[in-house]
Design an enzyme around this catalytic site. Structure first.
Site, PDB file in Angstrom:
ATOM      1  N   HIS A 362     -65.168  31.446   5.998  1.00  0.00           N
ATOM      2  CA  HIS A 362     -65.019  30.091   5.469  1.00  0.00           C
ATOM      3  C   HIS A 362     -66.110  29.760   4.457  1.00  0.00           C
ATOM      4  CE1 HIS A 362     -62.062  29.775   8.681  1.00  0.00           C
ATOM      5  NE2 HIS A 362     -61.471  29.011   7.801  1.00  0.00           N
ATOM      6  N   ARG A 469     -58.511  20.832   4.440  1.00  0.00           N
ATOM      7  CA  ARG A 469     -59.098  21.307   5.696  1.00  0.00           C
ATOM      8  C   ARG A 469     -59.966  20.183   6.260  1.00  0.00           C
ATOM      9  NH1 ARG A 469     -59.295  26.445   2.548  1.00  0.00           N
ATOM     10  NH2 ARG A 469     -58.461  28.127   3.842  1.00  0.00           N
ATOM     11  N   ARG A 505     -54.362  18.804   7.079  1.00  0.00           N
ATOM     12  CA  ARG A 505     -54.226  19.646   8.270  1.00  0.00           C
ATOM     13  C   ARG A 505     -55.075  19.063   9.383  1.00  0.00           C
ATOM     14  NH1 ARG A 505     -56.010  25.839   8.005  1.00  0.00           N
ATOM     15  NH2 ARG A 505     -58.100  24.952   8.026  1.00  0.00           N
ATOM     16  N   GLU A 603     -49.493  31.285  11.210  1.00  0.00           N
ATOM     17  CA  GLU A 603     -50.678  32.147  11.079  1.00  0.00           C
ATOM     18  C   GLU A 603     -50.957  32.927  12.359  1.00  0.00           C
ATOM     19  OE1 GLU A 603     -54.121  29.791  10.092  1.00  0.00           O
ATOM     20  OE2 GLU A 603     -53.477  28.123  11.329  1.00  0.00           O
ATOM     21  N   ASN A 626     -54.477  34.180   5.699  1.00  0.00           N
ATOM     22  CA  ASN A 626     -55.808  34.668   6.104  1.00  0.00           C
ATOM     23  C   ASN A 626     -55.801  35.051   7.578  1.00  0.00           C
ATOM     24  OD1 ASN A 626     -56.405  33.720   3.588  1.00  0.00           O
ATOM     25  ND2 ASN A 626     -57.521  31.918   4.282  1.00  0.00           N
ATOM     26  N   ASP A 627     -55.363  34.117   8.393  1.00  0.00           N
ATOM     27  CA  ASP A 627     -55.348  34.405   9.824  1.00  0.00           C
ATOM     28  C   ASP A 627     -54.175  35.303  10.202  1.00  0.00           C
ATOM     29  OD1 ASP A 627     -57.618  33.291  11.144  1.00  0.00           O
ATOM     30  OD2 ASP A 627     -56.901  31.325  10.516  1.00  0.00           O
ATOM     31  N   ARG A 637     -61.383  38.906   9.924  1.00  0.00           N
ATOM     32  CA  ARG A 637     -61.463  38.440   8.543  1.00  0.00           C
ATOM     33  C   ARG A 637     -62.904  38.229   8.080  1.00  0.00           C
ATOM     34  NH1 ARG A 637     -58.926  32.349   8.598  1.00  0.00           N
ATOM     35  NH2 ARG A 637     -60.266  31.934   6.839  1.00  0.00           N
ATOM     36  N   CYS A 674     -50.631  28.994   1.949  1.00  0.00           N
ATOM     37  CA  CYS A 674     -51.916  28.364   1.621  1.00  0.00           C
ATOM     38  C   CYS A 674     -53.103  29.276   1.919  1.00  0.00           C
ATOM     39  CB  CYS A 674     -52.073  27.031   2.352  1.00  0.00           C
ATOM     40  SG  CYS A 674     -52.100  27.209   4.137  1.00  0.00           S
TER      41      CYS A 674
HETATM   42  C1  PEP Z   1     -55.231  30.732   6.737  1.00  0.00           C
HETATM   43  O1  PEP Z   1     -55.504  31.165   7.855  1.00  0.00           O
HETATM   44  O2  PEP Z   1     -54.628  31.401   5.868  1.00  0.00           O
HETATM   45  C2  PEP Z   1     -55.618  29.364   6.347  1.00  0.00           C
HETATM   46  C3  PEP Z   1     -55.250  28.837   5.215  1.00  0.00           C
HETATM   47  O3  PEP Z   1     -56.411  28.707   7.210  1.00  0.00           O
HETATM   48  P1  PEP Z   1     -58.015  28.897   7.288  1.00  0.00           P
HETATM   49  O4  PEP Z   1     -58.411  29.846   6.201  1.00  0.00           O
HETATM   50  O5  PEP Z   1     -58.609  27.565   7.136  1.00  0.00           O
HETATM   51  O6  PEP Z   1     -58.189  29.461   8.649  1.00  0.00           O
HETATM   52 MG    MG Z   2     -56.148  29.779   9.414  1.00  0.00          MG
END
Ligand code: PEP
Ligand code: MG
Length: 767
Positions: A362, A469, A505, A603, A626-627, A637, A674
């Protein structure tokens, strides 16, 4: 054998250079196992050779460097086979074929083990014993373990070109430290070290010469900690359920208890410095509770230790308070939290460098959102030595230069200028729609985290917010914002973008986003109380957030609510139930809040297969690649060591996205993406081909994605995706898409396509 190994590993880890580390290793290993010769060869890929860089035991003439050609002799055969090789009485059985190199030919019993780190062959460790001697199994284990440790040392040294130096025998000006790109761009500034908070247990004993000053500093730290606890309790009295608020009360009460303070003062008066006296008091008081039978009382030991840490932070912050960040500040740390980034005054932050972390952490996401160049995963380096030094962060190449030469600054200055020109060209796309050559509109939205990002999102040409976020605000302020505070920030962003959609979110804490006011002790927080699970565990907090969102939407109607990390239909139903309840509560108050569109993030891998069930309940989907990638491929990640297997273009990830898109479309529900994949032109192109309806990304990445969309037809993207689905591994898919992107290298994307209309009302109004 274990003890000498541990000692050698320790000495290797503190050696000033790689050359010293390897010399120590061979010398100590030879002593520990009683071998005739011990040597390390490093792989010289450029010359297809192995270069001996450290040796002990062949007499003074052998201290120089020696080279072995690949394909010749034992050293090379260990490297080629990439496995342990033990040969007894080599001369007897192999003659010259088995010689280590041309200048020295030890004979006898040979053992060689490859130095491999993350599948890369870095060198070979070899030892010789006299003829007729064999290797006992614990000796074999010793050298295997030592080889693994040396491989790690060589790998870390590679990052600072120390391996190149050893192989070449010289040092280059402007050697760089290789890391991993987290946010592109170039930055020059002064390094400011972000230190990890000191653990109270590691505070050393020290005598003090000025007891009065120590006592005064300690009492100030106690007062500051008490005040902070009191304020936090008051601030959260509306927001927190009683049992949670009681945590603050318990800590304030314990700190107010005279025992902790008076015992420490007594120790200071007896000659100890403040932090040492405090450590001793806390250790003793906590131990009393920790030995108790009653589990409730035993828990109080943990409270005492937490208070200890808290007061220590205030004691240390008094010392640090005087330190001002430089005007162009490069934040450097092992890891850097969101709050530490936020602490740098606006306009001063030039770059970010971390020893750990990955491009998907993050911190990296925030760096990209802020447009701040960032390099992560620089291995274990003595970052503390860089404090105050001039530093150049090359986010494009993932490199960091300490004290760069004027020549290098000149070269990179020109690159910065070129990048500025390119960025200006992309700005010209801002008011044009994201539309393919064959006329398909693909709305591009922005990912943001605080209202301060609004302007950057609008300037990028975003057509609204695809991911806000909300947890960033919670994390940045270190406490839970009450309903009124949340309402203010949600209202600000909704108003700013109205009538364009804004997707808020709900809290996605847990994993690497821990709320300091809700410390969760979990062995594996990424599989623990994350996202919607946390919100459902804290319904009061969740309701407060939903009410703030609904109130913010009054009279605007552009709110979309998005639930993160949903893995079951039950969780979704519960979240929807609480949303309906928040709505009813506001209706009772007389506020006729419009019902927002509600979406769910895909996710958690399980949710891919629940898309059909979810589609009956929600209005839209947003895929968090991402997740989804992390959980689907079982790669962390945040772990830079698995950056290669972490691949959003992995066939399984693409197939999951396709499944979600097809299922959602069958139910007439749109799908957005996203995750960071949406902000990468290669990822965006494939997503377009798969049929995703819209994309959401960091504002800084949006212009390049828009250009890609405007340079391709949807049909071409579709054919590319179809070709990708015929491929079995990510590398081939990367090659395929890179080839396609290469074709549009000279396409500016600014030529008019059919049906051109301004992308967003803000842009239209401003032009
Ligand atoms: C994701 O997991 O792709 C996402 C957009 O959420 P975050 O990166 O905030 O976990
Ligand atoms: Mg996520």
């Amino acid at each position: 054998m274990l003890v000498p190994l541990r000692q050698i590993v320790h000495q290797v880890s503190i050696a000033p250079t790689l050359g010293d580390a390897l010399t120590i290793a061979v010398r100590q290993a030879r002593k520990a196992v009683r071998v005739d010769v011990c040597a390390v060869y490093l792989t010289d890929v450029e010359h297809d050779e192995y270069v001996r860089v450290a040796i002990d035991g062949l007499g003074s003439h052998s201290s120089g460097r020696a080279r072995v050609r690949a394909g010749e002799g034992l050293v090379a055969s260990v490297g080629e086979r990439r496995e342990l090789l033990v040969e007894t009485d080599t001369m007897a059985r192999g003659g010259n074929r088995l010689a280590t190199d041309s200048s020295e030919k030890p004979t006898g019993s040979f053992l060689g083990t490859p130095l491999i780190h993350y599948r890369k062959l870095l060198g070979v460790l070899v030892v010789w014993k006299p003829r007729g001697h064999s290797y006992a199994s614990d000796e074999v284990t010793f050298f295997l373990s030592l080889g693994a440790q040396l491989a790690k040392a060589v790998h870390d040294a590679e990052a600072i070109d120390a391996v190149g130096e050893l192989l070449r025998g010289d040092s280059r000006p402007d050697a760089f430290i290789q890391g991993v790109t987290a946010a592109k761009g170039l930055a020059i500034g002064e390094a400011l070290l972000v230190e990890a908070p000191t653990r109270l247990e590691s505070i050393p004993d020290r005598a003090t010469g000025d007891g009065v000053a120590e006592e005064h500093a300690f009492m100030c730290a106690v007062a500051a900690a008490q005040q902070e606890l009191r304020r936090a309790g008051e601030r959260m009295s509306e927001a927190l359920p009683d049992p949670v608020r009681a945590l603050f009360d318990v800590q304030a009460m314990l700190l107010g208890d005279d025992g902790l303070v008076s015992d420490t003062v007594e120790r200071i008066r007896a000659g100890s410095w403040g932090p040492g006296a405090w450590r001793e008091t806390i250790a003793r008081h906590a131990a009393v509770f920790e030995q108790m039978e009653d589990p409730y009382l035993r828990e109080r030991g943990a409270d005492i230790r937490e208070i200890g840490q808290h007061v220590l932070m205030h004691l240390e912050s008094q010392a640090k308070a005087a330190r001002q960040p430089p005007k162009r500040c490069i934040l450097v740390g092992d890891t850097i939290g969101l709050a530490q980034i936020a602490a740098v005054p606006a306009g001063c932050l030039a770059g970010i460098v971390t020893m750990r972390g990955s491009p998907l952490s993050h911190t990296a996401v925030l760096a990209r959102a802020l447009g701040i160049p960032a390099v992560v995963s620089l291995a274990r380096l003595p970052a503390a030595r860089w404090e105050g030094r001039e530093m150049l962060v090359d986010g494009d190449e993932g490199r960091v230069y300490v004290q760069p030469s004027p020549e290098l600054l000149g070269t990179l200055g020109r690159r910065m200028q070129e990048a500025r020109v390119r960025a200006e060209q992309l700005v010209s796309l801002r008011d044009l729609p994201a539309q393919t050559l064959d006329g398909t509109r693909v709305p591009l939205y922005a990912n943001i985290g605080v209202p301060a990002d609004n302007a950057a999102a609008a300037a990028s040409g975003a057509e609204g917010i695809g991911l806000y976020r909300t947890e960033y605000r919670f994390l940045l302020c270190g406490a839970l914002p009450v309903e009124a505070e949340q309402l203010r920030s949600y209202r600000e962003v909704l108003t700013f973008f109205a009538p364009m959609p804004v997707t808020l979110r709900t809290l996605d804490v847990g994993g690497d986003k821990a709320l300091s006011s809700f410390p969760l002790q979990e062995d594996n927080p990424f599989l623990g109380c994350r996202g919607i699970r946390f919100s459902l565990d804290q319904p009061e907090l969740f309701l407060m957030q939903l009410r703030a969102m609904l109130r913010a939407n009054a009279g605007l109607g552009n709110l979309q609510v998005l639930f993160p990390m949903v893995g079951t239909v039950g969780e979704l139903d519960e979240a929807l139930g609480l949303s309906a309840r928040a709505h009813r509560e506001l209706a009772v108050e007389g506020l006729d809040a419009a019902r927002p569109r509600v979406g769910v993030m895909i996710e958690v891998p399980a949710s891919v297969y629940l898309t059909g069930a979810f589609a009956k309940r929600v209005d839209f989907f947003s895929i968090g690649t991402n997740d989804l990638t992390q959980y689907l491929l079982a790669v962390d990640r945040n772990n830079a060591q698995v950056v290669t297997p972490y691949d959003t273009l992995h066939p399984a990830v693409l197939d999951a996205v396709r499944h979600v898109v097809e299922t959602a479309h069958r139910h007439g529900k749109p799908v957005s993406v996203c995750g960071e994949m949406a902000g990468d032109p290669a990822g965006a192109l494939l997503l377009l081909g798969i049929g995703v309806d819209s994309l959401s990304m960091s504002p800084a990445l949006l212009p390049a994605v828009k250009r890609t969309i405007r340079c391709f037809s949807r049909m071409r993207a579709h054919l590319l995706a179809a070709a990708a689905f015929d491929m079995e591994d990510g590398f081939a898919i990367h090659r395929l898409v890179s080839g396609a992107l290469e074709e549009i290298r000279d396409c500016a994307g600014s030529a008019a396509t059919n049906h051109e209309t301004a992308a967003n009302p803000h842009a239209a109004a401003e032009t």
